[in-house]
Motif scaffolding. Structure first.
Motif, PDB file in Angstrom:
ATOM      1  N   LEU A  97      10.296   9.913  -1.902  1.00  0.00           N
ATOM      2  CA  LEU A  97       9.396   9.909  -0.757  1.00  0.00           C
ATOM      3  C   LEU A  97       8.260   8.951  -1.030  1.00  0.00           C
ATOM      4  O   LEU A  97       7.762   8.870  -2.153  1.00  0.00           O
ATOM      5  CB  LEU A  97       8.837  11.309  -0.499  1.00  0.00           C
ATOM      6  CG  LEU A  97       9.827  12.368  -0.040  1.00  0.00           C
ATOM      7  CD1 LEU A  97       9.138  13.718   0.072  1.00  0.00           C
ATOM      8  CD2 LEU A  97      10.446  11.987   1.287  1.00  0.00           C
ATOM      9  N   HIS A  98       7.857   8.240   0.001  1.00  0.00           N
ATOM     10  CA  HIS A  98       6.753   7.292  -0.089  1.00  0.00           C
ATOM     11  C   HIS A  98       5.658   7.719   0.869  1.00  0.00           C
ATOM     12  O   HIS A  98       5.915   8.452   1.832  1.00  0.00           O
ATOM     13  CB  HIS A  98       7.225   5.881   0.272  1.00  0.00           C
ATOM     14  CG  HIS A  98       8.245   5.351  -0.657  1.00  0.00           C
ATOM     15  ND1 HIS A  98       7.929   4.586  -1.746  1.00  0.00           N
ATOM     16  CD2 HIS A  98       9.583   5.490  -0.683  1.00  0.00           C
ATOM     17  CE1 HIS A  98       9.024   4.277  -2.392  1.00  0.00           C
ATOM     18  NE2 HIS A  98      10.046   4.813  -1.762  1.00  0.00           N
TER      19      HIS A  98
ATOM     20  N   ASP B  72       0.810  -1.222   0.000  1.00  0.00           N
ATOM     21  CA  ASP B  72       0.000   0.000   0.000  1.00  0.00           C
ATOM     22  C   ASP B  72       0.846   1.276   0.000  1.00  0.00           C
ATOM     23  O   ASP B  72       0.318   2.374   0.103  1.00  0.00           O
ATOM     24  CB  ASP B  72      -0.969   0.003   1.190  1.00  0.00           C
ATOM     25  CG  ASP B  72      -0.263  -0.005   2.534  1.00  0.00           C
ATOM     26  OD1 ASP B  72       0.926  -0.373   2.587  1.00  0.00           O
ATOM     27  OD2 ASP B  72      -0.908   0.336   3.532  1.00  0.00           O
ATOM     28  N   SER B  73       2.155   1.144  -0.170  1.00  0.00           N
ATOM     29  CA  SER B  73       3.046   2.302  -0.242  1.00  0.00           C
ATOM     30  C   SER B  73       3.007   2.903  -1.645  1.00  0.00           C
ATOM     31  O   SER B  73       3.018   2.180  -2.638  1.00  0.00           O
ATOM     32  CB  SER B  73       4.476   1.868   0.086  1.00  0.00           C
ATOM     33  OG  SER B  73       5.377   2.921  -0.104  1.00  0.00           O
ATOM     34  N   ILE B  74       2.960   4.224  -1.706  1.00  0.00           N
ATOM     35  CA  ILE B  74       2.922   4.931  -2.990  1.00  0.00           C
ATOM     36  C   ILE B  74       4.129   5.856  -3.082  1.00  0.00           C
ATOM     37  O   ILE B  74       4.398   6.627  -2.158  1.00  0.00           O
ATOM     38  CB  ILE B  74       1.622   5.752  -3.122  1.00  0.00           C
ATOM     39  CG1 ILE B  74       0.420   4.809  -3.122  1.00  0.00           C
ATOM     40  CG2 ILE B  74       1.646   6.618  -4.375  1.00  0.00           C
ATOM     41  CD1 ILE B  74      -0.909   5.515  -3.073  1.00  0.00           C
ATOM     42  N   LEU B  75       4.866   5.780  -4.183  1.00  0.00           N
ATOM     43  CA  LEU B  75       5.988   6.667  -4.429  1.00  0.00           C
ATOM     44  C   LEU B  75       5.439   8.015  -4.870  1.00  0.00           C
ATOM     45  O   LEU B  75       4.660   8.099  -5.820  1.00  0.00           O
ATOM     46  CB  LEU B  75       6.905   6.087  -5.510  1.00  0.00           C
ATOM     47  CG  LEU B  75       8.125   6.905  -5.877  1.00  0.00           C
ATOM     48  CD1 LEU B  75       9.067   7.046  -4.690  1.00  0.00           C
ATOM     49  CD2 LEU B  75       8.850   6.254  -7.050  1.00  0.00           C
ATOM     50  N   LEU B  76       5.832   9.078  -4.169  1.00  0.00           N
ATOM     51  CA  LEU B  76       5.350  10.417  -4.505  1.00  0.00           C
ATOM     52  C   LEU B  76       6.138  10.989  -5.668  1.00  0.00           C
ATOM     53  O   LEU B  76       7.358  10.836  -5.749  1.00  0.00           O
ATOM     54  CB  LEU B  76       5.474  11.346  -3.289  1.00  0.00           C
ATOM     55  CG  LEU B  76       4.675  10.935  -2.060  1.00  0.00           C
ATOM     56  CD1 LEU B  76       4.922  11.918  -0.922  1.00  0.00           C
ATOM     57  CD2 LEU B  76       3.201  10.866  -2.386  1.00  0.00           C
ATOM     58  N   LYS B  77       5.450  11.656  -6.562  1.00  0.00           N
ATOM     59  CA  LYS B  77       6.082  12.263  -7.730  1.00  0.00           C
ATOM     60  C   LYS B  77       6.393  13.725  -7.445  1.00  0.00           C
ATOM     61  O   LYS B  77       5.798  14.347  -6.579  1.00  0.00           O
ATOM     62  CB  LYS B  77       5.155  12.160  -8.936  1.00  0.00           C
ATOM     63  CG  LYS B  77       4.866  10.747  -9.332  1.00  0.00           C
ATOM     64  CD  LYS B  77       3.919  10.686 -10.497  1.00  0.00           C
ATOM     65  CE  LYS B  77       3.604   9.240 -10.822  1.00  0.00           C
ATOM     66  NZ  LYS B  77       2.654   9.112 -11.911  1.00  0.00           N
ATOM     67  N   GLY B  78       7.325  14.288  -8.214  1.00  0.00           N
ATOM     68  CA  GLY B  78       7.624  15.707  -8.125  1.00  0.00           C
ATOM     69  C   GLY B  78       8.509  16.076  -6.941  1.00  0.00           C
ATOM     70  O   GLY B  78       8.520  17.215  -6.514  1.00  0.00           O
ATOM     71  N   GLN B  79       9.248  15.128  -6.414  1.00  0.00           N
ATOM     72  CA  GLN B  79      10.129  15.391  -5.280  1.00  0.00           C
ATOM     73  C   GLN B  79      11.579  15.216  -5.716  1.00  0.00           C
ATOM     74  O   GLN B  79      11.885  14.449  -6.620  1.00  0.00           O
ATOM     75  CB  GLN B  79       9.829  14.418  -4.129  1.00  0.00           C
ATOM     76  CG  GLN B  79       8.416  14.479  -3.621  1.00  0.00           C
ATOM     77  CD  GLN B  79       8.134  15.779  -2.892  1.00  0.00           C
ATOM     78  OE1 GLN B  79       8.998  16.335  -2.238  1.00  0.00           O
ATOM     79  NE2 GLN B  79       6.916  16.263  -3.016  1.00  0.00           N
TER      80      GLN B  79
END
Length: 88
Positions: free
Chosen positions: A53-54, A42-49
């Motif tokens: 960051l997850h 259920d971890s999501i990699l954040l975009k635009g960083q």
């Protein structure tokens, strides 16, 4: 896989102090799970960083964290429907 070490930002520590018992247990339990497996389904990699960051959801809360050198750095914890979790 070896267990990872936790590291909490000051903002994360402060937010944990404001939680009631049930949400506190939920969030800390999820953080302990992240120490065993920092990349759950259920971890999501954040975009635009600039860095990786997850994010994971726990009930009404989100944990934003990064992983490096066997350390899980909890960058921020905040309400799920509040964009403030991404401002740190």
């Amino acid at each position: 896989m070896a267990d990872f070490l936790p590291d909490l930002s000051n903002a994360s520590r402060s937010y944990l102090d404001t939680l009631d018992k049930k949400p506190f247990r939920q969030v800390t339990s999820k953080m302990l799970d992240l120490m065993r497996n920092p990349y759950p389904n259920d971890s999501i990699l954040l975009k635009g960083q600039n860095r990786k960051l997850h994010r994971v959801d726990i009930g009404e809360h989100r944990i934003v964290y990064s992983v490096s050198n066997n350390i899980v750095m909890v960058e921020n914890i905040d309400k799920r429907n509040d964009g403030a979790v991404y401002r740190f």
